[in-house]
Design a protein around this motif. Sequence first.
Motif, PDB file in Angstrom:
ATOM      1  N   ILE A  39       0.771  -1.117   0.104  1.00  0.00           N
ATOM      2  CA  ILE A  39       0.046  -0.042   0.125  1.00  0.00           C
ATOM      3  C   ILE A  39       0.888   1.099   0.156  1.00  0.00           C
ATOM      4  N   PRO A  40       0.879   2.257  -1.014  1.00  0.00           N
ATOM      5  CA  PRO A  40       1.693   3.324  -1.048  1.00  0.00           C
ATOM      6  C   PRO A  40       1.337   4.061   0.047  1.00  0.00           C
ATOM      7  N   HIS A  41       2.355   4.902   0.627  1.00  0.00           N
ATOM      8  CA  HIS A  41       2.444   5.669   1.756  1.00  0.00           C
ATOM      9  C   HIS A  41       1.513   6.892   1.395  1.00  0.00           C
ATOM     10  N   SER A  42       1.256   7.371   0.258  1.00  0.00           N
ATOM     11  CA  SER A  42       0.372   8.318  -0.329  1.00  0.00           C
ATOM     12  C   SER A  42      -1.246   8.096   0.060  1.00  0.00           C
ATOM     13  N   GLU A  43      -1.517   6.585   0.203  1.00  0.00           N
ATOM     14  CA  GLU A  43      -2.956   6.380   0.469  1.00  0.00           C
ATOM     15  C   GLU A  43      -3.287   5.843   1.798  1.00  0.00           C
ATOM     16  N   LEU A  44      -2.196   5.984   2.745  1.00  0.00           N
ATOM     17  CA  LEU A  44      -2.459   5.410   4.104  1.00  0.00           C
ATOM     18  C   LEU A  44      -3.513   6.085   4.869  1.00  0.00           C
ATOM     19  N   LYS A  45      -3.459   7.400   4.689  1.00  0.00           N
ATOM     20  CA  LYS A  45      -4.290   8.283   5.420  1.00  0.00           C
ATOM     21  C   LYS A  45      -5.852   8.146   5.137  1.00  0.00           C
ATOM     22  N   ALA A  46      -6.193   7.576   3.984  1.00  0.00           N
ATOM     23  CA  ALA A  46      -7.588   7.200   3.542  1.00  0.00           C
ATOM     24  C   ALA A  46      -7.868   5.805   4.032  1.00  0.00           C
ATOM     25  N   MET A  47      -6.928   5.289   4.643  1.00  0.00           N
ATOM     26  CA  MET A  47      -7.213   3.661   5.098  1.00  0.00           C
ATOM     27  C   MET A  47      -8.460   3.753   6.024  1.00  0.00           C
ATOM     28  N   VAL A  48      -9.267   2.791   5.799  1.00  0.00           N
ATOM     29  CA  VAL A  48     -10.521   2.361   6.581  1.00  0.00           C
ATOM     30  C   VAL A  48     -10.331   1.509   7.582  1.00  0.00           C
ATOM     31  N   ILE A  49     -10.358   1.669   8.922  1.00  0.00           N
ATOM     32  CA  ILE A  49     -10.240   0.783   9.808  1.00  0.00           C
ATOM     33  C   ILE A  49     -11.497  -0.181  10.330  1.00  0.00           C
ATOM     34  N   HIS A  50     -11.273  -1.303  10.057  1.00  0.00           N
ATOM     35  CA  HIS A  50     -12.542  -2.347  10.259  1.00  0.00           C
ATOM     36  C   HIS A  50     -12.826  -2.101  11.715  1.00  0.00           C
ATOM     37  N   SER A  51     -14.198  -2.131  12.202  1.00  0.00           N
ATOM     38  CA  SER A  51     -14.670  -1.906  13.473  1.00  0.00           C
ATOM     39  C   SER A  51     -14.215  -2.928  14.325  1.00  0.00           C
ATOM     40  N   ALA A  52     -14.000  -4.302  13.506  1.00  0.00           N
ATOM     41  CA  ALA A  52     -13.215  -5.416  14.631  1.00  0.00           C
ATOM     42  C   ALA A  52     -12.171  -5.127  15.095  1.00  0.00           C
ATOM     43  N   ALA A  53     -11.477  -4.430  14.433  1.00  0.00           N
ATOM     44  CA  ALA A  53      -9.943  -3.910  14.726  1.00  0.00           C
ATOM     45  C   ALA A  53     -10.122  -3.091  16.185  1.00  0.00           C
ATOM     46  N   GLU A  54     -11.208  -2.228  16.609  1.00  0.00           N
ATOM     47  CA  GLU A  54     -11.312  -1.423  17.375  1.00  0.00           C
ATOM     48  C   GLU A  54     -11.418  -2.344  18.774  1.00  0.00           C
ATOM     49  N   LEU A  55     -11.757  -3.617  18.737  1.00  0.00           N
ATOM     50  CA  LEU A  55     -11.878  -4.592  19.634  1.00  0.00           C
ATOM     51  C   LEU A  55     -10.868  -4.860  20.646  1.00  0.00           C
ATOM     52  N   MET A  56      -9.356  -4.467  20.110  1.00  0.00           N
ATOM     53  CA  MET A  56      -8.305  -4.505  20.775  1.00  0.00           C
ATOM     54  C   MET A  56      -7.784  -3.102  21.146  1.00  0.00           C
ATOM     55  N   PRO A  57      -7.171  -3.040  22.328  1.00  0.00           N
ATOM     56  CA  PRO A  57      -6.770  -1.588  22.592  1.00  0.00           C
ATOM     57  C   PRO A  57      -5.120  -1.302  21.569  1.00  0.00           C
ATOM     58  N   LYS A  58      -5.144  -0.081  21.531  1.00  0.00           N
ATOM     59  CA  LYS A  58      -3.736   0.277  20.665  1.00  0.00           C
ATOM     60  C   LYS A  58      -2.541  -0.038  22.103  1.00  0.00           C
ATOM     61  N   ILE A  59      -1.334  -0.458  21.324  1.00  0.00           N
ATOM     62  CA  ILE A  59      -0.319  -0.449  22.244  1.00  0.00           C
ATOM     63  C   ILE A  59       0.214   0.599  23.075  1.00  0.00           C
ATOM     64  N   PRO A  60       0.699   0.646  24.080  1.00  0.00           N
ATOM     65  CA  PRO A  60       0.972   1.944  24.930  1.00  0.00           C
ATOM     66  C   PRO A  60       2.057   2.856  23.998  1.00  0.00           C
ATOM     67  N   GLU A  61       2.055   4.130  24.383  1.00  0.00           N
ATOM     68  CA  GLU A  61       2.866   4.869  23.893  1.00  0.00           C
ATOM     69  C   GLU A  61       4.306   4.509  23.771  1.00  0.00           C
ATOM     70  N   LYS A  62       4.999   4.065  25.016  1.00  0.00           N
ATOM     71  CA  LYS A  62       6.355   3.519  24.858  1.00  0.00           C
ATOM     72  C   LYS A  62       6.619   2.357  24.038  1.00  0.00           C
ATOM     73  N   GLU A  63       5.530   1.552  23.843  1.00  0.00           N
ATOM     74  CA  GLU A  63       5.640   0.278  22.872  1.00  0.00           C
ATOM     75  C   GLU A  63       5.760   0.900  21.505  1.00  0.00           C
ATOM     76  N   SER A  64       4.775   2.012  21.226  1.00  0.00           N
ATOM     77  CA  SER A  64       4.722   2.669  19.982  1.00  0.00           C
ATOM     78  C   SER A  64       6.169   2.940  19.350  1.00  0.00           C
ATOM     79  N   LYS A  65       6.803   3.656  20.245  1.00  0.00           N
ATOM     80  CA  LYS A  65       8.060   4.168  19.907  1.00  0.00           C
ATOM     81  C   LYS A  65       8.994   3.400  19.872  1.00  0.00           C
TER      82      LYS A  65
END
Length: 272
Positions: A39-65
Amino acid sequence: MNNILNHAENDRESIPVTPQTNNDSQINKEPLTTTPYTIPHSELKAMVIHSAAELMPKIPEKESKLLLEDIKLNGQREPVIMHQGKLLDGRNRLWACLELGVDVKAVNLEGEINPEEYVKSLNLKRRHLRPAQLATIAANDMEHRQPPAKGKLRDIVAKEYGISPRMVQSAKTLKEKRPDLFEKAFSGEKKNLSIPAEGKPKKVSLPEPEFINKLLALIPVEMKSQLDQFREELSGDQQKAVNARIYELRQQTLKATIAGFRPSPVSSDSGA
């Protein structure tokens, strides 16, 4: 999203995938296939997130870095998973690639699946989730489930997540009463499901009238007359509030003045 899938048309490879889950009846038992593409970087901002993905929390900020630094040094090792044109798994990798300005490696999951069960099968074992997080995830999961023919849905979901039914109930209660704290528990910021008791209002201790009069004696005459006029216009409750405020001032700005105040000595008349 069709434009994104077109990037893989000239070089497609089918890979059988059979996800593991605690509820196999919810997922097609036929092998699934994935098609790798970029997926080209230019198209990433338009990415649609599936509602099922929201079932899990995002990783903490420290792990994100840490993830960001790892992808920066070693590249994206694990592709994100797409299903029916939406991002099903890999929000953190997507964010890192977006920040780094690089394309995203992805696979398109083909076949009929239960998206929620698929996300759970991918994340529950590989993620180091706190018990409170699992309880909040379970509470959210219950909202999308139908009541079972036998048993309690709460007990069934608790077993799937490896926690007690009591924890699931506590998470539900927390969401109902304090949704702000629920979100903190979901993200991992809050480590338990407790609801803090509301603090009782502090009682205002009113000073004795005699002390008030002594304190007022320290105020210059011109200010005292204005204060007396103001106090006369107040109701009884308002006068109490003013007295309480004077007491606070005594503890703060007038403390030094009061401490240094000494009555003038009474001189004896030697000529008597």
